[in-house]
Design an enzyme around this catalytic site. Structure first.
Site, PDB file in Angstrom:
ATOM      1  N   PRO A   1       0.828  -1.215   0.000  1.00  0.00           N
ATOM      2  CA  PRO A   1       0.000   0.000   0.000  1.00  0.00           C
ATOM      3  C   PRO A   1       0.860   1.262   0.000  1.00  0.00           C
ATOM      4  O   PRO A   1       1.733   1.429   0.842  1.00  0.00           O
ATOM      5  CB  PRO A   1      -0.790  -0.107   1.309  1.00  0.00           C
ATOM      6  CG  PRO A   1      -0.684  -1.536   1.717  1.00  0.00           C
ATOM      7  CD  PRO A   1       0.609  -2.045   1.185  1.00  0.00           C
ATOM      8  N   GLU A   2       0.613   2.108  -0.969  1.00  0.00           N
ATOM      9  CA  GLU A   2       1.315   3.381  -1.065  1.00  0.00           C
ATOM     10  C   GLU A   2       0.336   4.499  -0.728  1.00  0.00           C
ATOM     11  O   GLU A   2      -0.829   4.243  -0.432  1.00  0.00           O
ATOM     12  CB  GLU A   2       1.862   3.550  -2.494  1.00  0.00           C
ATOM     13  CG  GLU A   2       2.901   2.506  -2.875  1.00  0.00           C
ATOM     14  CD  GLU A   2       4.312   2.925  -2.492  1.00  0.00           C
ATOM     15  OE1 GLU A   2       4.473   3.993  -1.883  1.00  0.00           O
ATOM     16  OE2 GLU A   2       5.245   2.172  -2.806  1.00  0.00           O
TER      17      GLU A   2
END
Ligand SMILES: [Zn+2]
Length: 270
Positions: free
Chosen positions: A2-3
């Site tokens: 997850p960014e």
């Protein structure tokens, strides 16, 4: 992994399910993720009303009417699931709301974290104190970037990954933005021209906003209970495309910088 766009999408997805809701039950199903859950998490959150959600860097923030803030990081594999069923093997934190919904923090690899901070998290949460500006904020502009990069000999890619320079940028987004702005990832940060920085700032914002928009549309497909606030595959310009063509006609190359893969086009990125 997850960014920033995935975290932003997650926060936006959770907001209508949590804001204004009283938390009737908050429970953890194991003692820790990357580090222990706060021991008083359930006690402080149960019975409180969520007043709003926000994001800082790659952290999601859930604020309550008691002045507490639950701050979550999704680590390598975290996501939230919304439903009303029984937790699965990798659901480690449950939040039940007055609307009868159950939100479950799902994290198979358990590199995520959950913290509880009283008062203003921007000043009271240690991880936030040294962070640079949000890349999508007005504070992140050409003047700011030129000032912090002036005289720096470190590669521009490393400087953009430095969370004190700009908050929440990850490897993929830096590779993509440097290609858009036609800047070689190995160039000394202080040597990048003002004109190139003027292209880089909007490139960073554009690549993040495109991913948030893509995530938003993905999220709409998952409205049903037990839907996962998921991540999304993207058609990247350079990331993961070693040997393929750049839009300039050049060929995308992969190098390793600070132990991480960098994808770029040696023809148009200077
Ligand atoms: Zn190119």
């Amino acid at each position: 992994m997850p960014e920033l766009p995935e975290v932003e999408t997650t926060v936006r997805g959770l907001t209508p399910h949590l804001t204004g809701q009283r938390l009737v039950r908050v429970s953890t199903l194991r003692p820790d993720l990357r580090r222990p859950f706060p021991v008083d998490l359930a006690q402080r959150l149960t019975g409180s009303i969520v007043t709003g959600l926000s994001r800082r860097a790659k952290y999601g923030i859930i604020a309550t009417d008691r002045g507490d803030h639950m701050i979550f990081h999704l680590g390598m594999s975290g996501s939230w699931r919304i439903g009303n069923g029984e937790p699965g093997k990798h659901d480690h934190l449950l939040i039940d709301t007055t609307a009868g919904q159950r939100l479950m923090l799902h994290d198979p690899r358990r590199f995520g974290s959950v913290d509880l901070v009283a008062g203003d998290p921007l000043t009271n949460f240690p991880a936030f104190v040294t962070l640079g500006p949000e890349p999508l904020s007005d504070a992140f502009d050409v003047s700011y970037l030129a000032r912090v990069l002036a005289g720096r000999r470190a590669p521009i890619k490393a400087m953009l990954l430095d969370q004190t320079v700009v908050a929440g940028l990850g490897n993929i987004y830096v590779c993509e933005a440097l290609n858009m702005a036609r800047i070689a990832p190995t160039r000394a940060a202080g040597d990048v021209s003002r004109a190139k920085l003027a292209a880089l700032v909007p490139a960073i914002k554009a690549v993040l906003e495109a991913s948030i928009a893509a995530g938003g549309s993905t999220l709409r497909d998952y409205k049903q209970p037990d839907g996962e606030l998921g991540y999304f595959a993207k058609d990247w310009r350079v990331y993961g495309r070693e040997g393929e063509g750049c839009e300039c006609g050049g060929r995308i190359a992969r190098i390793v910088q600070s132990g991480r893969s960098t994808f770029s086009c040696p023809k148009c990125q200077r």
